[in-house]
Motif scaffolding. Sequence first.
Motif, PDB file in Angstrom:
ATOM      1  N   VAL A   1       8.664  -6.862  -7.171  1.00  0.00           N
ATOM      2  CA  VAL A   1       8.560  -5.669  -7.719  1.00  0.00           C
ATOM      3  C   VAL A   1       6.874  -5.461  -7.748  1.00  0.00           C
ATOM      4  N   GLY A   2       6.530  -4.341  -7.356  1.00  0.00           N
ATOM      5  CA  GLY A   2       5.094  -3.918  -7.194  1.00  0.00           C
ATOM      6  C   GLY A   2       4.714  -2.628  -6.380  1.00  0.00           C
ATOM      7  N   HIS A   3       3.676  -2.476  -6.066  1.00  0.00           N
ATOM      8  CA  HIS A   3       3.208  -1.298  -5.452  1.00  0.00           C
ATOM      9  C   HIS A   3       3.530  -1.122  -4.012  1.00  0.00           C
ATOM     10  N   PRO A   4       4.383   0.214  -3.875  1.00  0.00           N
ATOM     11  CA  PRO A   4       4.987   0.479  -2.398  1.00  0.00           C
ATOM     12  C   PRO A   4       4.003   0.399  -1.127  1.00  0.00           C
ATOM     13  N   ALA A   5       2.850   0.657  -1.648  1.00  0.00           N
ATOM     14  CA  ALA A   5       1.834   0.602  -0.436  1.00  0.00           C
ATOM     15  C   ALA A   5       1.693  -0.461   0.173  1.00  0.00           C
ATOM     16  N   PHE A   6       2.133  -1.692  -0.173  1.00  0.00           N
ATOM     17  CA  PHE A   6       2.180  -3.098   0.606  1.00  0.00           C
ATOM     18  C   PHE A   6       2.944  -3.145   1.838  1.00  0.00           C
ATOM     19  N   ASP A   7       4.137  -2.134   1.417  1.00  0.00           N
ATOM     20  CA  ASP A   7       4.907  -2.265   2.734  1.00  0.00           C
ATOM     21  C   ASP A   7       4.493  -1.215   3.948  1.00  0.00           C
ATOM     22  N   VAL A   8       3.954  -0.130   3.612  1.00  0.00           N
ATOM     23  CA  VAL A   8       3.393   0.757   4.577  1.00  0.00           C
ATOM     24  C   VAL A   8       2.167  -0.216   5.489  1.00  0.00           C
ATOM     25  N   LEU A   9       1.541  -0.899   4.639  1.00  0.00           N
ATOM     26  CA  LEU A   9       0.497  -1.505   5.222  1.00  0.00           C
ATOM     27  C   LEU A   9       0.951  -2.710   6.094  1.00  0.00           C
ATOM     28  N   ARG A  10       2.041  -3.307   5.805  1.00  0.00           N
ATOM     29  CA  ARG A  10       2.723  -4.192   6.864  1.00  0.00           C
ATOM     30  C   ARG A  10       3.246  -3.697   7.834  1.00  0.00           C
ATOM     31  N   LEU A  11       4.017  -2.611   7.803  1.00  0.00           N
ATOM     32  CA  LEU A  11       4.387  -1.731   8.905  1.00  0.00           C
ATOM     33  C   LEU A  11       3.616  -1.334   9.767  1.00  0.00           C
ATOM     34  N   ALA A  12       2.341  -0.903   9.499  1.00  0.00           N
ATOM     35  CA  ALA A  12       1.358  -0.398  10.326  1.00  0.00           C
ATOM     36  C   ALA A  12       0.519  -1.543  11.031  1.00  0.00           C
ATOM     37  N   GLU A  13       0.652  -2.779  10.742  1.00  0.00           N
ATOM     38  CA  GLU A  13      -0.011  -3.838  11.545  1.00  0.00           C
ATOM     39  C   GLU A  13       0.202  -4.053  12.765  1.00  0.00           C
ATOM     40  N   GLY A  14      -0.578  -4.198  13.745  1.00  0.00           N
ATOM     41  CA  GLY A  14      -0.476  -4.471  14.907  1.00  0.00           C
ATOM     42  C   GLY A  14      -0.656  -3.024  15.806  1.00  0.00           C
ATOM     43  N   LEU A  15      -0.650  -1.979  15.312  1.00  0.00           N
ATOM     44  CA  LEU A  15      -0.901  -0.715  15.986  1.00  0.00           C
ATOM     45  C   LEU A  15      -2.313  -0.215  16.360  1.00  0.00           C
ATOM     46  N   ASP A  16      -2.475   0.414  17.177  1.00  0.00           N
ATOM     47  CA  ASP A  16      -3.929   0.724  17.235  1.00  0.00           C
ATOM     48  C   ASP A  16      -4.460   1.738  16.231  1.00  0.00           C
TER      49      ASP A  16
END
Length: 392
Positions: free
Chosen positions: A301-316
């Motif tokens: 349980v925490g801030h939802p931004a952690f997930d979008v940062l992970r999902l965006a990894e590896g992209l240009d």
Amino acid sequence: MSRTVTLALLDAAGAPLGALPPFDVPSPWWQDVAPVVAEAQRRYGVDVAILRLLGGDDTGTVGGAVTYLGQVSERPAAPLVPAELDLTADPLRAPFAEPGGPARSLAWAKGELRRLGRPAETANQQRTWNLSAVWRLDGPGGTAWLKQVPAFFRHEAAVLRWLGRAAPGKTSTLLADDGDGRMLLDHVPGEDRYGAPIEERLAMAADFHPVQVRSAADVAELVAAGVPDLRAPHLAGWIRDRLTGHDISSVAGLLAGLEARLDEVARCGLPETLVHGDLHPGNVRACAGKHVVIDWGDAFVGHPAFDVLRLAEGLDAASAQSVVEEWCARWRADVPGCDPERAVELLRPVAALRMAAVYAMFLEGIEASERVYHATDVDACLKQALGPAPAL
């Protein structure tokens, strides 16, 4: 790339027998034991359960030479070679890595499937390493999966129960759990979406957003059920505690300012939610355009931004920005007046620190031979945390 496998064997009572001659398997990933089991059967007629990693060469955990400990119910007909084995007990050894552990877990899973009217006819080991052991069970009622996890992941079952009630169809169906790390999961059709392109990641983020919005009202329930509480009042201390004993001199200033940074994040106005914790495309299965998020052991349980940062990894950079921009737009629509863009930028270095702390937790909670899987991860994440970040 392939692996050269040495398979040291124990008998049904846990006594050493020797080792099979080395053999090659095509899959290079050390935790992927399905091809090891299959090749031992094909070459030597040996039905084996892989218990744990004993060691490997300096290729990391991909390819090269690797040695496992396995257990058989009957002495193989194939000639065995002498093997020097250290069978010393380790208090951090996972139950599924102990002699008899796989058999006990399979007996539990098969019993649960019989209770559910779905008896299993075959059971095939897929994976074993410090984070999980996974078996596929097939029968007339379909496919189910036995997943067993160590103590620091045992909240996964609680997360799956909540998701089954609050967001049905968004993840694996939990068929049963024993409260001690064993879970029986229904099969999710499709394929894991490693390397998914930008268009698919945008769809994943959009599909996942309602889950996090829904969870905001239930964070207290989730924490009470055992899901780790990494909300702002706890996160800074949790990170520092787990990095104790590691060289954190390079990030000392960032660590010292964590509370102030998290206060600024709170002023951005987004709610704290259920966070998957490792939302990369490989943890999303896709079938007929539907995305199902799996593997919730890292959830908190925490801030939802952690997930979008992970999902965006590896992209240009441009593609990653698109993922973040669409995520921000959804939150602005749901929480008028919030500032998701600033929250994301403030949390970029914190996300890397949190991952360093997670890997440090793994290293502290697993036996020595398994630490090779995460040996370089803490330092890599600390280095990532030093990237550019906005001033407070």
